[in-house]
Design an enzyme around this catalytic site. Structure first.
Site, PDB file in Angstrom:
ATOM      1  CG  MET A  30      -1.888  -1.200   1.193  1.00 14.72           C
ATOM      2  SD  MET A  30      -3.450  -0.915   2.011  1.00 14.72           S
ATOM      3  CE  MET A  30      -2.918  -0.646   3.680  1.00 14.72           C
ATOM      4  N   GLY A  31       2.172   1.071  -0.360  1.00 14.18           N
ATOM      5  CA  GLY A  31       3.082   2.215  -0.427  1.00 14.18           C
ATOM      6  C   GLY A  31       3.645   2.572   0.931  1.00 14.18           C
ATOM      7  CG  HIS A  37       7.045  -2.329   2.050  1.00 15.54           C
ATOM      8  ND1 HIS A  37       6.910  -1.202   2.823  1.00 15.54           N
ATOM      9  CD2 HIS A  37       5.838  -2.949   2.067  1.00 15.54           C
ATOM     10  CE1 HIS A  37       5.671  -1.125   3.279  1.00 15.54           C
ATOM     11  NE2 HIS A  37       5.000  -2.177   2.855  1.00 15.54           N
ATOM     12  CD  GLN A  61      -5.877  -3.711   2.871  1.00 17.31           C
ATOM     13  OE1 GLN A  61      -5.771  -4.113   1.720  1.00 17.31           O
ATOM     14  NE2 GLN A  61      -4.909  -3.883   3.753  1.00 17.31           N
ATOM     15  N   GLY A 147       5.170 -10.335   4.095  1.00 15.62           N
ATOM     16  CA  GLY A 147       5.967 -10.302   5.325  1.00 15.62           C
ATOM     17  C   GLY A 147       5.292 -11.085   6.445  1.00 15.62           C
ATOM     18  CD  GLN A 148       5.417 -15.117  10.072  1.00 18.98           C
ATOM     19  OE1 GLN A 148       5.292 -15.686   8.978  1.00 18.98           O
ATOM     20  NE2 GLN A 148       4.634 -15.380  11.109  1.00 18.98           N
ATOM     21  CG  ASP A 150       0.963  -7.509   7.737  1.00 21.53           C
ATOM     22  OD1 ASP A 150       0.370  -6.903   8.642  1.00 21.53           O
ATOM     23  OD2 ASP A 150       1.756  -6.954   6.968  1.00 21.53           O
ATOM     24  CB  SER A 185       4.310  -0.995  10.857  1.00 19.38           C
ATOM     25  OG  SER A 185       3.045  -0.452  10.538  1.00 19.38           O
TER      26      SER A 185
END
Ligand code: PAF
Length: 281
Positions: A30-31, A37, A61, A147-148, A150, A185
């Site tokens: 989502m940038g 990332h 979401q 990614g773990q 999430d 995050s």
């Protein structure tokens, strides 16, 4: 590096690449890109001929009252980072293109979507599964990277890919952390300096739970209580949940045994953060 905004153009570009036998690695985002990332992008770069990154803040979401409007949108900055990492394609569609007025189809992975975060964000994983399905259909990757951090999202996407026979591989890579232990995050941007310092107790609490398990404590309630107590020292933090669950079905374990996921969500001021670790008990 090309930035594509049009869905048909993205589909056509991917189709041509695949016709030439190129393997496409895909990192959906989502940038507001950070090292987490970038670690996915680097792995995708290593594994594939072509790397595609999507940048799309997906409205479906977010629950009502969540941070959809203020979610950081920094495409120029993200594009510069992608270019440095050797990304070939950025797919960044408009909301109107992704969700036409007449959009009626949604993807929902039963059971898994209602557990952990799903209890507090009832529409969230339906939004994630739907947009990820759309992105997979548009980008047509051979492999997609998540990614773990999430963990629930990753479990849901794996299940969706399996159940719907989607022709791609899912790779889940370790959480990237600051030196303090705080999981990276995009939402860390909302934290004040003090809140960011306080937030480090989340990872400390997860590690405490992990240590208790390693030391032989198998009592679910006692581990959770001690872990909560570690966090409650910080007044600005309110824990939404701490759970010890099975990796596959995300259901709480009765007695801790084998590999388990210790996951939590908490509010630091107005910011909701999640984190987790996997422990082999
Ligand atoms: O993890 C995220 O950033 C998002 O949930 C995703 C997978 C890009 C879907 O919007």
């Amino acid at each position: 590096m090309k930035i594509i905004r049009n869905i048909k153009e993205m589909q056509e570009t991917s189709r041509k690449m695949k016709q030439k036998g190129k393997a496409i690695g895909f990192v959906p985002t989502m940038g507001a890109l950070h090292e987490g990332h970038l670690s996915l992008i680097r792995r995708a770069r290593k594994d594939n001929d072509i790397v595609a990154v999507s940048i799309f803040v997906n409205p479906t979401q977010f629950e009502a009252g969540e941070d959809f409007k203020k979610y950081p949108r920094v495409l120029k900055q993200d594009a510069a980072l992608c270019k440095e990492e050797g990304v070939d394609l950025i797919f960044s569609p408009s909301t109107e293109a992704m969700y036409t007025q007449d959009h009626k189809t949604h993807v929902y992975v039963e059971h898994l979507s209602g557990r952990l975060c799903g209890k507090f964000r009832p529409g969230h994983f339906r939004g994630v599964a739907t947009v990820v399905t759309k992105l997979f259909n548009i980008v047509q990757p051979n492999t997609a990277y998540f990614g773990q951090k999430d963990a629930q999202q990753a479990a849901i996407i794996k299940k969706m890919v399996e159940d719907l026979n989607m022709p791609l591989k899912i790779k889940v890579l370790p959480t990237v952390r600051e030196e303090s232990g705080l999981a990276l995050s995009s939402r860390n941007k909302y934290l004040s300096v003090k809140e960011k310092k306080d937030a480090t107790v989340l990872y400390q609490a997860l590690n405490l739970a992990g240590r208790l398990i390693k030391q032989g404590n198998r009592n679910y309630q006692s581990i959770i209580q001690k872990t909560r107590a570690g966090i409650s020292k910080k007044k600005r933090i309110s824990v939404q949940y701490i759970s010890i669950v099975n990796l596959e079905d995300l259901l709480p374990v009765k007695r801790v045994k084998g590999k388990v996921l210790i996951a939590l969500a908490a509010h630091i001021g107005k910011t909701r953060l999640i984190d987790n670790i996997i422990i082999d008990g």
